[in-house]
Write a protein that holds these residues in place. Structure first.
Motif, PDB file in Angstrom:
ATOM      1  N   LEU A   1     -18.374  30.457  15.657  1.00  0.00           N
ATOM      2  CA  LEU A   1     -18.949  30.934  14.395  1.00  0.00           C
ATOM      3  C   LEU A   1     -18.101  30.529  13.198  1.00  0.00           C
ATOM      4  N   ALA A   2     -16.795  30.426  13.384  1.00  0.00           N
ATOM      5  CA  ALA A   2     -15.907  30.033  12.282  1.00  0.00           C
ATOM      6  C   ALA A   2     -16.159  28.587  11.868  1.00  0.00           C
ATOM      7  N   ARG A   3     -16.664  27.771  12.806  1.00  0.00           N
ATOM      8  CA  ARG A   3     -16.933  26.367  12.487  1.00  0.00           C
ATOM      9  C   ARG A   3     -18.270  26.169  11.782  1.00  0.00           C
ATOM     10  N   ILE A   4     -19.138  27.175  11.844  1.00  0.00           N
ATOM     11  CA  ILE A   4     -20.456  27.069  11.221  1.00  0.00           C
ATOM     12  C   ILE A   4     -20.354  27.527   9.778  1.00  0.00           C
ATOM     13  N   ALA A   5     -20.828  26.666   8.855  1.00  0.00           N
ATOM     14  CA  ALA A   5     -20.781  27.013   7.438  1.00  0.00           C
ATOM     15  C   ALA A   5     -21.820  28.091   7.140  1.00  0.00           C
ATOM     16  N   PRO A   6     -21.485  29.030   6.254  1.00  0.00           N
ATOM     17  CA  PRO A   6     -22.456  30.059   5.898  1.00  0.00           C
ATOM     18  C   PRO A   6     -23.633  29.441   5.132  1.00  0.00           C
ATOM     19  N   VAL A   7     -24.765  30.068   5.237  1.00  0.00           N
ATOM     20  CA  VAL A   7     -25.977  29.598   4.558  1.00  0.00           C
ATOM     21  C   VAL A   7     -26.196  30.437   3.320  1.00  0.00           C
ATOM     22  N   ASN A   8     -26.403  29.779   2.194  1.00  0.00           N
ATOM     23  CA  ASN A   8     -26.671  30.486   0.951  1.00  0.00           C
ATOM     24  C   ASN A   8     -28.156  30.817   0.893  1.00  0.00           C
ATOM     25  N   LEU A   9     -28.486  32.097   0.934  1.00  0.00           N
ATOM     26  CA  LEU A   9     -29.870  32.524   0.884  1.00  0.00           C
ATOM     27  C   LEU A   9     -30.341  32.779  -0.535  1.00  0.00           C
ATOM     28  N   GLY A  10     -29.445  32.686  -1.494  1.00  0.00           N
ATOM     29  CA  GLY A  10     -29.817  32.916  -2.890  1.00  0.00           C
ATOM     30  C   GLY A  10     -29.987  34.386  -3.191  1.00  0.00           C
ATOM     31  N   MET A  11     -30.232  34.662  -4.442  1.00  0.00           N
ATOM     32  CA  MET A  11     -30.440  36.036  -4.887  1.00  0.00           C
ATOM     33  C   MET A  11     -31.926  36.337  -4.844  1.00  0.00           C
ATOM     34  N   PRO A  12     -32.292  37.487  -4.353  1.00  0.00           N
ATOM     35  CA  PRO A  12     -33.718  37.846  -4.344  1.00  0.00           C
ATOM     36  C   PRO A  12     -34.204  38.106  -5.761  1.00  0.00           C
ATOM     37  N   GLY A  13     -35.429  37.738  -6.017  1.00  0.00           N
ATOM     38  CA  GLY A  13     -36.016  37.984  -7.339  1.00  0.00           C
ATOM     39  C   GLY A  13     -36.691  39.347  -7.376  1.00  0.00           C
ATOM     40  N   VAL A  14     -36.909  39.832  -8.582  1.00  0.00           N
ATOM     41  CA  VAL A  14     -37.579  41.110  -8.771  1.00  0.00           C
ATOM     42  C   VAL A  14     -39.000  40.821  -9.219  1.00  0.00           C
ATOM     43  N   ARG A  15     -39.959  41.380  -8.496  1.00  0.00           N
ATOM     44  CA  ARG A  15     -41.368  41.219  -8.887  1.00  0.00           C
ATOM     45  C   ARG A  15     -41.775  42.357  -9.782  1.00  0.00           C
ATOM     46  N   LEU A  16     -42.534  42.019 -10.780  1.00  0.00           N
ATOM     47  CA  LEU A  16     -43.088  43.047 -11.660  1.00  0.00           C
ATOM     48  C   LEU A  16     -44.345  43.605 -11.027  1.00  0.00           C
TER      49      LEU A  16
END
Length: 74
Positions: free
Chosen positions: A55-70
């Motif tokens: 697991l230390a060799r696997i790069a983390p995945v950026n999932l981004g910030m969730p958006g807010v729906r109106l």
């Protein structure tokens, strides 16, 4: 089972060293049940270490910030 933080890998080495010395003592004393338990613990410890190293060799995945729906928008 717990996930091991890769920063704790040196601690796993210490634990393994201790278990190996405990197993040697158990072998000298003829404590068969103790030897079996230590072997099982060593197996789990080694599996966790291998998993943590993988697991230390696997790069983390950026999932981004969730958006807010109106309300009312889709």
């Amino acid at each position: 089972m717990l996930n091991i933080n890769p920063k704790m890998l040196p601690r796993l080495e210490e634990i393994e060293t201790d278990l190996l010395s405990r197993r040697a003592r158990a072998e000298q004393e003829g404590w068969l049940g103790e030897i079996e338990g230590i072997e099982l613990t060593l197996t789990f410890l080694r599996q966790k270490r291998e998993e943590s190293q993988r697991l230390a060799r696997i790069a983390p995945v950026n999932l981004g910030m969730p958006g807010v729906r109106l309300a009312g928008s889709s």
